[in-house]
Design a protein around this motif. Structure first.
Motif, short mmCIF file in Angstrom:
data_model
loop_
_atom_site.label_atom_id
_atom_site.label_comp_id
_atom_site.label_asym_id
_atom_site.label_seq_id
_atom_site.Cartn_x
_atom_site.Cartn_y
_atom_site.Cartn_z
N GLY A 85 -12.22 -2.55 -1.30
CA GLY A 85 -13.51 -2.25 -1.92
C GLY A 85 -14.13 -0.98 -1.36
O GLY A 85 -14.68 -0.17 -2.10
N GLY A 86 -14.03 -0.83 -0.02
CA GLY A 86 -14.57 0.37 0.62
C GLY A 86 -13.85 1.63 0.17
O GLY A 86 -14.48 2.67 -0.08
N LEU A 87 -12.52 1.55 0.07
CA LEU A 87 -11.75 2.70 -0.43
C LEU A 87 -12.15 3.03 -1.87
O LEU A 87 -12.20 4.20 -2.25
CB LEU A 87 -10.25 2.39 -0.36
N GLY A 88 -12.44 1.98 -2.64
CA GLY A 88 -12.90 2.21 -4.01
C GLY A 88 -14.20 2.98 -4.05
O GLY A 88 -14.35 3.93 -4.84
N ILE A 89 -15.14 2.62 -3.17
CA ILE A 89 -16.42 3.32 -3.12
C ILE A 89 -16.22 4.78 -2.70
O ILE A 89 -16.82 5.70 -3.27
CB ILE A 89 -17.39 2.61 -2.16
N VAL A 90 -15.37 4.99 -1.68
CA VAL A 90 -15.09 6.35 -1.23
C VAL A 90 -14.47 7.17 -2.36
O VAL A 90 -14.84 8.33 -2.58
CB VAL A 90 -14.16 6.34 0.01
N ALA A 91 -13.51 6.57 -3.08
CA ALA A 91 -12.86 7.28 -4.19
C ALA A 91 -13.87 7.60 -5.29
O ALA A 91 -13.84 8.70 -5.87
CB ALA A 91 -11.73 6.42 -4.75
N ILE A 92 -14.76 6.67 -5.59
CA ILE A 92 -15.78 6.90 -6.62
C ILE A 92 -16.68 8.06 -6.23
O ILE A 92 -16.95 8.96 -7.03
CB ILE A 92 -16.62 5.63 -6.83
N VAL A 93 -17.14 8.07 -4.97
CA VAL A 93 -18.02 9.14 -4.50
C VAL A 93 -17.31 10.49 -4.53
O VAL A 93 -17.84 11.50 -5.03
CB VAL A 93 -18.54 8.83 -3.09
N ALA A 152 -7.18 2.86 -3.26
CA ALA A 152 -8.26 1.96 -3.67
C ALA A 152 -7.79 1.00 -4.75
O ALA A 152 -8.22 -0.15 -4.82
CB ALA A 152 -9.46 2.77 -4.16
N GLN A 153 -6.89 1.47 -5.60
CA GLN A 153 -6.33 0.62 -6.65
C GLN A 153 -5.21 -0.27 -6.12
O GLN A 153 -4.72 -1.14 -6.83
CB GLN A 153 -5.79 1.48 -7.80
N PHE A 154 -4.82 -0.04 -4.87
CA PHE A 154 -3.70 -0.75 -4.24
C PHE A 154 -2.47 -0.67 -5.12
O PHE A 154 -1.76 -1.65 -5.33
CB PHE A 154 -4.08 -2.20 -3.94
N GLN A 155 -2.21 0.54 -5.63
CA GLN A 155 -1.08 0.75 -6.53
C GLN A 155 0.13 1.20 -5.71
O GLN A 155 0.28 2.38 -5.41
CB GLN A 155 -1.42 1.79 -7.59
#
Length: 318
Positions: A85-93, A152-155
């Motif tokens: 979730g944190g990586l997702g926020i960083v990627a979004i920003v 962030a997508q854990f792909q």
């Protein structure tokens, strides 16, 4: 092999790669104009180092997530969900900032790069390292944003990597068409279309990030009795419920599942989910309204000089 997993990484890598390709093309044109083509090898070395460093960062993040996935520690699943979730926020920003900043600063790109190259060439002893550093930072910046998104997508696996490689190849082809063969490409329209697509993809990332935080809260409430009350929306009578995301807005799993075609394509491109909760819907809408408004505002105020910059650099190269 599910090629839809490659779509988001392809789109982001292509857009980021084209930006890096513009910088590389302008630098090569400046070196040719200054009769310093002997420094071209430093440009190619900077490209390779930037790609390698980005891949290394991605491998580090994915290894950390793998360790958390296989760990026997009771709080490891909670930390893993929080990290995703944190990586997702960083990627979004990062991606949102890049989208808005690049849209605003595109008019100054050529002047800034030319100034940096001129400054590097004045340092005769360190000119090669100056050019290398300029290219390395440009490539690493774009690559790092892509790596954070993928993490962030854990792909994991081959398919997302193929999408990234295809994006890099596409960016290289576009750069060669512009600077090597002088082909006229409407970069303004390209970046506008890719920017809109990127907005929708990142909005979907916001939905995923919120789901990771919800899963983390749910796991924490089950792991530690002291946090049993953290699930404020927990409903024991409901078969499907969230922990902190509120009531379900819709459940279209039986009609349009997001793991099968065409739902999986809608998920990759537009952030569609067959099960969506209230907080996710609000987050998706708020992102599109706030970041989308800023993007279109900058887009409307920005003269379409990206194509002119590329054309000018191409003329210098010839």
């Amino acid at each position: 092999m599910n090629f839809t997993e490659a779509i988001p990484t392809f789109v982001i890598t292509l857009r980021e790669g084209v930006e890096a390709a513009l910088v590389v093309g302008i630098v090569l044109a400046c070196l040719k104009k200054a009769d310093q083509t002997n420094l071209n090898s430093w440009v190619y070395a900077g490209i390779a180092a930037g790609i390698g460093a980005s891949a290394g960062v991605g491998a580090l993040f994915n290894q950390l997530l793998h360790i958390l996935s296989t760990s026997n520690q009771p709080y490891a699943p909670v930390i893993k969900q929080l990290l995703e979730g944190g990586l997702g926020i960083v990627a979004i920003v990062m991606l949102s900032w890049m989208l808005i900043w690049m849209t605003q600063q595109a008019r100054f790109l050529k002047a800034e790069v030319e100034g940096a190259v001129t400054a590097a060439l004045t340092e005769n002893a360190n000119a090669g390292w100056g050019v290398f550093g300029l290219i390395f930072i440009a490539v690493l910046r774009e690559g790092f944003e892509t790596v954070i998104f993928v993490s962030a997508q854990f792909q994991q696996g081959l398919t997302p990597a193929l999408g990234a490689l295809a994006g890099l190849l596409g960016a290289a082809i576009i750069g060669a068409l512009i600077f090597q063969w002088g082909v006229k490409i409407e970069l303004g329209k390209f970046f506008k279309f890719m920017g809109i697509l990127l907005l929708l993809i990142v909005a979907g990332l916001a939905v995923s990030a919120l789901k990771h935080f919800d899963s983390s809260a749910a796991l924490l409430s089950q792991t530690d009795i002291n946090y049993a009350g953290i699930c404020v929306f927990f409903d024991r009578t409901a078969q499907l419920h969230s922990c902190i995301l509120g009531p379900m807005l819709w459940n279209a799993e039986a009609i349009l599942p997001d793991r099968k075609f065409p739902g999986i394509v809608l998920k990759a491109l537009f952030g569609y989910r067959d099960r969506l909760y209230l907080v996710q819907g609000i987050g998706y809408a708020m992102f599109l309204v706030i970041v989308g408004s800023l993007y279109f505002q900058k887009l409307g105020n920005k003269p379409n000089l990206t194509s002119k910059n590329a054309k000018s650099a191409t003329e210098q190269a010839s």
